[in-house]
Design an enzyme around this catalytic site. Structure first.
Site, PDB file in Angstrom:
ATOM      1  N   HIS A   1      34.013  42.580  52.638  1.00 26.21           N
ATOM      2  CA  HIS A   1      35.275  43.311  52.571  1.00 26.21           C
ATOM      3  C   HIS A   1      35.238  44.295  51.399  1.00 26.21           C
ATOM      4  CE1 HIS A   1      37.766  40.301  55.146  1.00 26.21           C
ATOM      5  NE2 HIS A   1      37.256  41.269  55.864  1.00 26.21           N
TER       6      HIS A   1
ATOM      7  N   ASP B   1      37.170  45.367  49.041  1.00 26.07           N
ATOM      8  CA  ASP B   1      37.587  45.081  47.669  1.00 26.07           C
ATOM      9  C   ASP B   1      36.557  44.243  46.913  1.00 26.07           C
ATOM     10  OD1 ASP B   1      38.393  43.050  49.517  1.00 26.07           O
ATOM     11  OD2 ASP B   1      39.733  42.177  48.022  1.00 26.07           O
TER      12      ASP B   1
END
EC number: 3.1.26.11
Length: 318
Positions: free
Chosen positions: A64, A66
């Protein structure tokens, strides 16, 4: 070992928290290891006393954004500095193609050895991810919307304290012989005697252990990996009142993190990866999440960007 939090927010950065990144400093070997690398991580390096040139290994929990958007830029900047001997990266299967795509399409050249290791097989088969004479790294699959992995870093036991008085009393000359005895080796002396280093050393001294666990909903696999660890760094995206959302999004609440710590019998729990919703103006604050966790596992603290501390084995710590 020294832990420094470079990013403690989930999803997106806030004014006070950048997205996920945790640095592990290994002073005795002048190395730095990084766990996840969200966008802006290299800026966080500049605001800390960490030296990017010491970066040796990067462990990625999952793909992901982030947790990985900061990686290409950080690796490129390290290349421009011209003082890296190489970086090994560990993570999910798509990590290598992701990096190759970004670096190729941005015409970025990395002027140092860069090697990517897939951890899926090691995680699923309980194999070792990395090992040298001092440190061992294991990982395990987590429960998230995409393949995700937790990592455990263990310092290997060190020989016990050397009994110098006994060595002197037996007339063993100082010098290289003492070094060999301290390592627990058997040594032949000039006078014909053979002495065993184990007779001059106390019990082995255990090393410290750290577990990095994000992103996941409550996971028995995480409990098993964290068993007896000195430090557990665990995501706590949501408050207990939002447990239903946590299950839907495959994230942990503060109480899930605390439950993991309690069942694993760890020394200390650090909550990180907090949802940006718990900002000023929200009636629920990060301190509320901390109190929820402490009600289950008392030795819990709340991570903030640039929080830094030493991690020592519990039996050796004061």
């Amino acid at each position: 070992m020294q832990v420094t939090f470079l990013g403690t927010s989930s999803g997106v950065p806030t004014r006070a928290r950048n997205v996920s990144a945790v640095a592990l400093r290994l002073p005795q070997r002048a190395e730095l290891w990084l766990f996840d690398c969200g966008e802006g991580t290299q800026h966080q390096f500049l605001r800390s006393d960490l030296r990017l040139s010491q970066l040796r290994r990067v462990f990625v929990s999952h793909m992901h954004g982030d947790h990985v958007f900061g990686l290409p830029g950080l690796l490129a900047s390290l290349g421009l500095s011209g003082n890296s001997n190489g970086v090994d990266l560990y993570g999910p299967d798509p990590l290598e193609s992701y990096l190759q795509g970004v670096l190729r399409n941005s015409s970025t050249r990395i002027g140092y050895p860069l090697k990517v290791h897939r951890v899926r097989d090691a995680a699923e088969q309980n194999l070792i991810v990395f090992e040298d004479k001092d440190i061992l790294v294991r990982c395990t699959p987590l429960t998230h919307r995409v393949p995700a992995y937790a990592y455990r870093v263990e310092q290997k036991p060190k020989p016990g304290h050397f009994n110098l008085e006994r060595a002197q009393r037996l007339g063993i000359p100082p010098g290289p012989v003492y070094a060999a005895l301290k390592r627990g080796e058997q040594v032949s002396l000039d006078d014909g005697r053979v002495v065993d280093g184990r007779d001059f050393c106390g019990p082995d001294r255990p090393g410290a252990s750290i577990v990095f666990c994000t992103d996941t909903v409550f996971s028995e696999a995480a409990v098993a990996l964290a068993a007896g660890a000195d430090l557990l760094i665990h995501e706590a995206t949501f408050a207990h009142s939002e447990a239903e959302m946590a299950y839907q999004k495959q994230h942990s609440t503060s109480t899930m993190a605390a439950q993991t710590a309690a069942e694993a019998g760890v020394g200390k729990l650090v909550l990180t990866h907090l949802s940006p919703r718990y900002a000023p103006g929200n009636p629920v604050t990060p301190n509320d999440l901390l109190r929820e966790a402490q009600a289950i596992f008392s030795n819990t603290i709340l991570a903030k960007d640039f929080l830094s501390f030493e991690v020592a084995p519990r039996c050796n710590s004061s």
